[in-house]
Design a protein around this motif. Sequence first.
Motif, PDB file in Angstrom:
ATOM      1  N   LYS A  56       0.818  -1.218   0.000  1.00 31.35           N
ATOM      2  CA  LYS A  56       0.000   0.000   0.000  1.00 31.35           C
ATOM      3  C   LYS A  56       0.850   1.266   0.000  1.00 31.35           C
ATOM      4  O   LYS A  56       0.310   2.372  -0.072  1.00 31.35           O
ATOM      5  N   GLU A  57       2.164   1.104   0.085  1.00 34.44           N
ATOM      6  CA  GLU A  57       3.053   2.268   0.061  1.00 34.44           C
ATOM      7  C   GLU A  57       4.187   1.960  -0.910  1.00 34.44           C
ATOM      8  O   GLU A  57       4.898   0.968  -0.755  1.00 34.44           O
ATOM      9  N   THR A  96      -6.146   1.341  -0.588  1.00 33.96           N
ATOM     10  CA  THR A  96      -5.759   2.749  -0.706  1.00 33.96           C
ATOM     11  C   THR A  96      -4.241   2.787  -0.730  1.00 33.96           C
ATOM     12  O   THR A  96      -3.581   2.270   0.176  1.00 33.96           O
ATOM     13  N   LYS A  98      -0.429   4.730  -1.458  1.00 35.29           N
ATOM     14  CA  LYS A  98       0.366   5.954  -1.488  1.00 35.29           C
ATOM     15  C   LYS A  98       1.602   5.685  -2.340  1.00 35.29           C
ATOM     16  O   LYS A  98       2.314   4.701  -2.100  1.00 35.29           O
ATOM     17  N   HIS A 100       5.016   7.526  -3.465  1.00 39.23           N
ATOM     18  CA  HIS A 100       5.905   8.665  -3.242  1.00 39.23           C
ATOM     19  C   HIS A 100       6.851   8.771  -4.432  1.00 39.23           C
ATOM     20  O   HIS A 100       7.620   7.840  -4.707  1.00 39.23           O
ATOM     21  N   GLN A 122      -5.132  14.004  -8.142  1.00 40.31           N
ATOM     22  CA  GLN A 122      -4.055  13.020  -8.268  1.00 40.31           C
ATOM     23  C   GLN A 122      -3.746  12.672  -9.732  1.00 40.31           C
ATOM     24  O   GLN A 122      -2.985  11.743 -10.001  1.00 40.31           O
ATOM     25  N   THR A 140       3.596  12.994  -3.063  1.00 44.70           N
ATOM     26  CA  THR A 140       2.909  11.737  -2.764  1.00 44.70           C
ATOM     27  C   THR A 140       1.533  11.724  -3.405  1.00 44.70           C
ATOM     28  O   THR A 140       0.705  12.605  -3.152  1.00 44.70           O
ATOM     29  N   TYR A 141       1.305  10.719  -4.261  1.00 40.36           N
ATOM     30  CA  TYR A 141      -0.015  10.476  -4.840  1.00 40.36           C
ATOM     31  C   TYR A 141      -0.747   9.493  -3.929  1.00 40.36           C
ATOM     32  O   TYR A 141      -0.160   8.536  -3.428  1.00 40.36           O
ATOM     33  N   GLU A 142      -2.034   9.739  -3.725  1.00 40.24           N
ATOM     34  CA  GLU A 142      -2.824   8.843  -2.874  1.00 40.24           C
ATOM     35  C   GLU A 142      -4.209   8.675  -3.478  1.00 40.24           C
ATOM     36  O   GLU A 142      -4.892   9.650  -3.799  1.00 40.24           O
TER      37      GLU A 142
END
Length: 511
Positions: A56-57, A96, A98, A100, A122, A140-142
């Motif tokens: 998720k990251e 969801t 994120k 970076h 985004q 950072t896109y989320e």
Amino acid sequence: MKKLLFGTVLAGVVAIGAACSNDSMQGHDMSNMKNKTSEVSKQLPSETNMEVLTGKEIHLTAKEALLQINDKVKLPVYTYNGSVPGAQIRVKQGDTVKIHLKNELPEPVTIHWHGYPVPNSQDGVPGVTMNAIKPGETFTYEFTATVPGTYWYHSHQESAKQIDKGLYGTFIVEPRNEEKVDRDYTLVLDEWVSNPDESNMDMSGMDHSQMGHGSMNSMSHDMSMYDIFTINGKSGSAIEPLKVKKGEKVRLRLVNAGYMSHKLHLHGHDFKIVATDGQPLKDPQPIKDELLNIAPGERYDIEFTANNPGEWLLECHGDMKGTDDMKVKLQYEGEKGSTDKANATENLPVVDMTSYGKQELGEFTLDQKYDVEYTMDLGTAMGKDGMVFTINGKTYPETAPVNVKTGDLVKVKLVNHSPTDLHPMHLHGHFFQVLSKNGKPITGSPLIKDTLNLKPGEEYVVAFKADNPGNWMFHCHDLHHASAGMVTEVTYKDYKSDYKPDPNDTTNKPE
């Protein structure tokens, strides 16, 4: 100019997927790149041999590198995470995520999530949804991955140049209830220029940072400068074979990151087209010895059963200089069988997507009531600096937007009046249903897309629901054409953006 191939530059990048076209480059001194660029030679895990990022990251770094396309050609490129194509991002539907992005390039960049209905903030279009990410900065896109399928990501800052230099990767959203396959390969198509000094325009001294509308038009018609075609950043014998075992179910995710259409032929096997632009097709029928035409920006997922042992080819058909090297071997492990022969000029039919799959009612029909109707005449004209590409006779930002409000049903008629140019039209933030081609209703599966290719003289009618508030680009994905004017926007009258572009900031270049 896209991926200018400098045969004298040394170093290598393990890469997976470039494809078909374009121009890119300079404005800064590449002579010291060997010192600035780390060599990337590690074997990357996954069926596609590209780096795969999950979870998720996600961390991406935009940086310079060197790409070994074949045994003769290495060139300086822009990358996400050091390879072309960049790292594949694989997430689960419902996550969801994120992402970076750190910019270590000498110029601003962004990420646009091509085909994905992210929130408008985004979408990664500089000067429209955000400021371009300057050198040394991180953004950072989320967003939540709501829709499964095959997508890709790329820079939208001076995109004709930056995508041409390699700034793209693939983005896969795995469905919650995925039908498992034994092998899942992603193949990215692209084109490159091996000797820009000998091409019919001199890009070598151009500072692209100074280029504006119409800047790319000197090359927009002559695509012959793209003389090396690649699959996953490699060409010819450098393309890694696809390994299968007898009886396995195989998925190929085909992504066109270039500026030319490519017709692909899978030898020796029946296959089904299970999705286009990430969206599933209803009851796809088996196809054999037909060509699948993939236009710039499009994606097709195909599936087949490995039931014919031997060594076979997936090859591009055509007569361009780079065509013969856009082919990949399909090799059965531990099995003897026939050895295939290439035949890029064999006369085969092209799959007609307007009659493929099982016909059923989609969300939209031709004769229902629509809140907004818009005709988009795609044209070509001579501007003061050369060829321009127009929508309803205007170039961006003078083109009339498609004005909508949330909940509107929108019908768009697209007509290609250009005498010789293809126009793969891409809508940000939405999927549309293709309703008719040249006045005839679609007779196959409902066809849901975000990128639609129009040949000269063709007319399509598409429809979508305005269900993702924002200001969204609708443009040609031959990005030479976009940079020379073929862009408009879908603007929501009931949307207020938190982003306010600075009129004095000249770094944002959305085309």
